[in-house]
Design a protein around this motif. Structure first.
Motif, PDB file in Angstrom:
ATOM      1  N   TYR A 141     -83.022 137.577 -57.392  1.00  0.00           N
ATOM      2  CA  TYR A 141     -83.726 136.719 -56.457  1.00  0.00           C
ATOM      3  C   TYR A 141     -83.255 137.013 -55.037  1.00  0.00           C
ATOM      4  CZ  TYR A 141     -85.835 132.645 -54.280  1.00  0.00           C
ATOM      5  OH  TYR A 141     -86.590 131.823 -53.469  1.00  0.00           O
ATOM      6  N   GLU A 199     -83.742 130.440 -46.501  1.00  0.00           N
ATOM      7  CA  GLU A 199     -82.871 130.105 -47.624  1.00  0.00           C
ATOM      8  C   GLU A 199     -81.433 130.521 -47.335  1.00  0.00           C
ATOM      9  OE1 GLU A 199     -86.054 130.429 -51.355  1.00  0.00           O
ATOM     10  OE2 GLU A 199     -84.999 132.208 -50.624  1.00  0.00           O
ATOM     11  N   HIS A 217     -87.296 126.891 -55.063  1.00  0.00           N
ATOM     12  CA  HIS A 217     -87.564 127.846 -56.124  1.00  0.00           C
ATOM     13  C   HIS A 217     -86.361 127.889 -57.066  1.00  0.00           C
ATOM     14  CE1 HIS A 217     -88.221 131.686 -58.168  1.00  0.00           C
ATOM     15  NE2 HIS A 217     -89.472 131.640 -57.747  1.00  0.00           N
ATOM     16  N   LYS A 241     -93.664 135.322 -54.935  1.00  0.00           N
ATOM     17  CA  LYS A 241     -92.952 134.548 -55.936  1.00  0.00           C
ATOM     18  C   LYS A 241     -93.941 133.767 -56.775  1.00  0.00           C
ATOM     19  CE  LYS A 241     -89.043 134.066 -52.781  1.00  0.00           C
ATOM     20  NZ  LYS A 241     -88.273 133.172 -51.925  1.00  0.00           N
ATOM     21  N   ARG A 256     -95.659 130.995 -58.691  1.00  0.00           N
ATOM     22  CA  ARG A 256     -95.621 129.535 -58.528  1.00  0.00           C
ATOM     23  C   ARG A 256     -95.047 128.890 -59.788  1.00  0.00           C
ATOM     24  NH1 ARG A 256     -98.039 126.305 -54.973  1.00  0.00           N
ATOM     25  NH2 ARG A 256     -99.353 128.008 -54.242  1.00  0.00           N
ATOM     26  N   GLN A 257     -94.144 127.976 -59.575  1.00  0.00           N
ATOM     27  CA  GLN A 257     -93.510 127.294 -60.720  1.00  0.00           C
ATOM     28  C   GLN A 257     -94.298 126.036 -61.095  1.00  0.00           C
ATOM     29  OE1 GLN A 257     -90.687 128.661 -62.203  1.00  0.00           O
ATOM     30  NE2 GLN A 257     -91.242 130.335 -60.810  1.00  0.00           N
TER      31      GLN A 257
END
Length: 378
Positions: free
Chosen positions: A161, A167, A301, A374, A376-377
């Protein structure tokens, strides 16, 4: 009877038997004892091959291969396995006997890869028992090696990651000062964790033509252990961009030999940091993920919420790629083996690498644009 498993502790014709029956059932355990006593009788009367326990094989392996660079790691895994299969005969080492070990490791948070490393050691030792090691009658210690199933690593493994700049800012703000400096250095050099923790001033080499210096980590560097070595067995050139250079300059004078000592800077007693992935790191990533959610009103995330130390190296590599740095230069900067002798770089080549590393030396959104797709969760 630890863990419900019946264990034999008996003397037979002057010889003491101490081993596990591998069963919780008393009747089955008694049958196994009868079987073992008959085996011992045949050994003494007819010279039948003695039953060898796993612990004896594991001990022999550690002695014969004590000079292997990774033998310290093997010793750790064999010690963990000992309480599960140490007193079992070699012929009883199989998927069934290893199942409790695998279950406990997974429940304790170990990855499939970590479990497989231990299983690979088991397979290696059993192969030696069947193909190389012999008893006094020249018979192999084991007739056949069972098919030991390993765990699926592809489905269970966590993908790297790479951090976004925001971040990184949130995470680093939550780290204690000594760990923040190490992390900032790591994300700007692509070094492995132990190459940061054990970095030494004696490895620094001045480059007068460029008014800077580099670090050349020797091939025999041991990482956490004396003999673990640099990953690809070559010297590791570490080029410093502007940010890494400022971090290094800020460490000067703190310790005579260690670049990143931990402890009172006024005393030369502190030792190197054992690892960066400690409780301070884990708590910081929880707090930074919480702050992300407070700012964006959406959960962070999962990759960020569980960010690993090694992800800093992936972040450096991804940023180099996004900045258009060539594959050859990326390999050199990341310490990947590419056929070059790192200590033979010319000043011009070093200048080129420093320029490439500086393309990702910013610490905020002013750096080259980096878009990471990324999934999508949820």
């Amino acid at each position: 009877m630890p863990n419900g498993i019946w264990k034999i502790d008996k003397r037979y014709k002057g010889e003491r038997i101490q081993e596990s029956t591998g069963t919780c059932d008393r009747e089955e355990a008694e049958q196994y004892l009868i079987h073992r006593l008959e085996q011992l009788r045949q050994e003494k009367v007819y010279g039948v091959r003695p039953v060898i326990q796993w612990q004896e094989a594991a001990t022999r392996y550690l002695i014969e291969f004590q000079n292997q660079p990774s033998i310290w790691l093997t010793a750790i895994y064999l010690e963990q396995l000992d309480s599960y299969i140490g007193d079992l005969p070699l012929a009883r080492i199989d998927d069934r006997s290893l199942a409790p070990y695998i279950k406990d490791k997974l429940q304790g948070g170990a990855s499939n890869r970590t479990v497989n490393i231990a299983l690979e050691r088991v397979i290696r030792i059993l192969n030696l028992c069947a193909r190389k090691w012999r008893d006094d009658n020249s018979k192999p210690w084991l007739d056949t090696v069972p098919m030991i199933a390993k765990l699926d690593e592809k489905r269970a493994s966590r993908k790297p990651y790479p951090l976004s700049w925001e971040e990184q800012s949130l995470l680093f703000a939550e780290l204690p000062d000594h760990l923040r400096r190490m992390a900032l250095y790591k994300v700007n050099t692509g070094c492995r964790e132990q190459e940061v923790c054990k970095l030494r001033w004696e490895w620094e080499i001045a480059v007068p033509e460029l008014g800077t210096s580099v670090f050349l980590i020797p091939a025999e560097f041991g990482g956490r252990r004396e003999q673990s070595g640099v990953k690809n067995r070559d010297e590791r050139l570490v080029v410093l961009n502007d940010v890494a250079r400022r971090v290094i300059d800020g460490q000067r004078g703190l310790h005579p030999s260690l670049v990143f000592p931990y402890g009172n800077p006024d005393q030369f007693g502190p030792t190197a940091v054992h690892r960066m992935n400690d409780s301070a790191w884990r708590k910081a990533r929880v707090r930074s993920a919480t702050k992300w959610e407070e700012i964006h009103k959406t959960p962070a995330h999962p990759g960020f919420a569980s960010i690993r130390i090694h992800d800093l190296k992936h972040t450096f590599g991804r940023r180099l790629r996004a900045a258009g740095v060539t594959e050859e230069d990326r390999k050199a900067l990341l310490g990947h083996k590419n056929g070059s002798i790192t200590s033979h770089y010319s000043a011009a080549e070093l200048d080129q690498l420093i320029d490439a590393a500086n393309k990702v030396s910013a610490t905020d959104s002013r750096a080259p644009a980096l878009t990471i797709l990324k999934r999508r969760q949820g």
